[in-house]
Design a protein around this motif. Structure first.
Motif, PDB file in Angstrom:
ATOM      1  N   LYS A   1      50.678  52.630 130.359  1.00 38.19           N
ATOM      2  CA  LYS A   1      51.049  51.218 130.523  1.00 38.19           C
ATOM      3  C   LYS A   1      52.245  51.086 131.464  1.00 38.19           C
ATOM      4  CE  LYS A   1      51.245  48.731 126.734  1.00 38.19           C
ATOM      5  NZ  LYS A   1      51.498  48.372 125.303  1.00 38.19           N
TER       6      LYS A   1
ATOM      7  N   LEU B   1      51.482  54.535 126.052  1.00 34.79           N
ATOM      8  CA  LEU B   1      52.634  53.824 126.600  1.00 34.79           C
ATOM      9  C   LEU B   1      52.954  54.324 128.006  1.00 34.79           C
ATOM     10  CD1 LEU B   1      54.948  51.839 126.454  1.00 34.79           C
ATOM     11  CD2 LEU B   1      56.274  53.562 125.181  1.00 34.79           C
TER      12      LEU B   1
ATOM     13  N   ARG C   1      56.876  43.317 130.873  1.00 39.71           N
ATOM     14  CA  ARG C   1      55.620  42.988 131.539  1.00 39.71           C
ATOM     15  C   ARG C   1      55.287  41.506 131.427  1.00 39.71           C
ATOM     16  NH1 ARG C   1      50.351  46.252 129.756  1.00 39.71           N
ATOM     17  NH2 ARG C   1      50.875  45.199 127.794  1.00 39.71           N
ATOM     18  N   SER C   2      55.499  40.930 130.242  1.00 38.04           N
ATOM     19  CA  SER C   2      55.178  39.513 130.076  1.00 38.04           C
ATOM     20  C   SER C   2      56.122  38.629 130.879  1.00 38.04           C
ATOM     21  CB  SER C   2      55.233  39.132 128.592  1.00 38.04           C
ATOM     22  OG  SER C   2      56.548  39.222 128.081  1.00 38.04           O
TER      23      SER C   2
ATOM     24  N   GLU D   1      58.056  50.571 123.399  1.00 31.73           N
ATOM     25  CA  GLU D   1      56.864  49.789 123.733  1.00 31.73           C
ATOM     26  C   GLU D   1      57.162  48.291 123.682  1.00 31.73           C
ATOM     27  OE1 GLU D   1      52.066  49.689 122.801  1.00 31.73           O
ATOM     28  OE2 GLU D   1      53.420  50.796 121.455  1.00 31.73           O
ATOM     29  N   ALA D   2      57.980  47.869 122.713  1.00 32.43           N
ATOM     30  CA  ALA D   2      58.325  46.448 122.607  1.00 32.43           C
ATOM     31  C   ALA D   2      59.113  45.994 123.827  1.00 32.43           C
ATOM     32  CB  ALA D   2      59.123  46.198 121.336  1.00 32.43           C
ATOM     33  N   GLN D   3      60.029  46.818 124.303  1.00 28.28           N
ATOM     34  CA  GLN D   3      60.782  46.463 125.500  1.00 28.28           C
ATOM     35  C   GLN D   3      59.870  46.369 126.714  1.00 28.28           C
ATOM     36  OE1 GLN D   3      63.814  49.656 124.915  1.00 28.28           O
ATOM     37  NE2 GLN D   3      65.181  48.160 125.866  1.00 28.28           N
ATOM     38  N   PHE D   4      58.978  47.336 126.851  1.00 27.33           N
ATOM     39  CA  PHE D   4      58.092  47.310 128.010  1.00 27.33           C
ATOM     40  C   PHE D   4      57.165  46.102 127.963  1.00 27.33           C
ATOM     41  CE2 PHE D   4      54.025  48.135 130.014  1.00 27.33           C
ATOM     42  CZ  PHE D   4      54.442  48.299 131.331  1.00 27.33           C
ATOM     43  N   ASP D   5      56.628  45.806 126.806  1.00 30.26           N
ATOM     44  CA  ASP D   5      55.740  44.644 126.693  1.00 30.26           C
ATOM     45  C   ASP D   5      56.479  43.356 127.040  1.00 30.26           C
ATOM     46  OD1 ASP D   5      53.633  46.266 125.975  1.00 30.26           O
ATOM     47  OD2 ASP D   5      53.796  45.870 123.820  1.00 30.26           O
ATOM     48  N   THR D   6      57.756  43.276 126.652  1.00 30.42           N
ATOM     49  CA  THR D   6      58.570  42.113 127.007  1.00 30.42           C
ATOM     50  C   THR D   6      58.768  42.047 128.514  1.00 30.42           C
ATOM     51  OG1 THR D   6      59.727  42.143 124.890  1.00 30.42           O
ATOM     52  CG2 THR D   6      60.800  40.985 126.694  1.00 30.42           C
TER      53      THR D   6
END
Length: 215
Positions: free
Chosen positions: A86, A83, A109-110, A102-107
């Motif tokens: 990333k 993470l 980034r998308s 990780e869920a917040q970061f993935d959101t």
């Protein structure tokens, strides 16, 4: 025009949970690197200190599917190595502990991918723009410039429904100046017409960023 309205709608949904009270810092001792959100929070609401989060992780979603953060004031968290890598790939100013899962970061980034095509022609503008949302989402010092102002229950979970975030005039002006003349591809029109509702100064742009979109 149809394309621009769709893009603006998407961006409004992206930033829909921000409810901004824009406050300019005039105390020189409170200034820091202008690449970052800069001012310490002057409001004593909850816990505000270095290495402390104003919100952490995702606790629900709006009816339109837009995710909502958890209003958990808690110490910043050390990410695992994957993470951390990333986060560094998108947010090089964020090091060490973080205030995003990780869920917040993935959101994050998308969602920022939607803005990149408009700003990619100017690396400085793009970097400053990404820094804004990287800091809001993941900064380990998040509580020093964010207040959670309202919460709401979503399927039994408490979620963030409104925040104040604090930035200095130096950061705001620097971000706007780096982006104000960026043109969007072959359309030869200002990128800010699409991602800033044609803002003519940084306060207008931040007001747009902080607009609450209907669910």
């Amino acid at each position: 025009m149809e394309l621009s309205s769709k893009i603006m709608k998407a961006l409004l949904l992206w930033i829909s949970f921000f409810q901004v009270l824009f406050i300019v810092s005039t105390v020189s001792g409170e200034r820091s690197d202008t690449r970052l959100l800069l001012t310490r929070n002057a409001v004593s609401r909850g816990r505000h200190s270095e290495e402390y989060c104003a919100m952490y992780d995702i606790c629900g979603a709006r009816e339109d599917g837009k995710v909502l953060n958890c209003p958990f004031g808690s110490p910043s968290v050390k990410p695992d190595d994957l993470l951390s890598q990333k986060i560094q790939s998108l947010c090089p100013t964020i090091t060490g502990n973080v205030c995003c899962s990780e869920a917040q970061f993935d959101t994050l980034r998308s969602q920022v991918q939607q803005a990149i095509p408009f700003l990619v022609g100017c690396p400085a503008c793009l970097r400053n723009f990404l820094n804004l949302f990287c800091e809001l989402t993941c900064s380990p010092h998040q509580s020093t410039f964010i207040n959670v102002t309202t919460t709401a229950k979503v399927k039994g979970n408490l979620t963030v429904s409104g925040i104040d975030f604090y930035a200095s005039d130096a950061f705001g002006e620097g971000l706007y100046e780096s982006c104000k003349d960026v043109k969007f591809g072959t359309m030869n029109t200002r990128a800010l017409n699409f991602i800033g509702a044609g803002a003519q100064n940084f306060t207008e742009w931040y007001a747009f960023i902080g607009r609450r979109a209907p669910a």
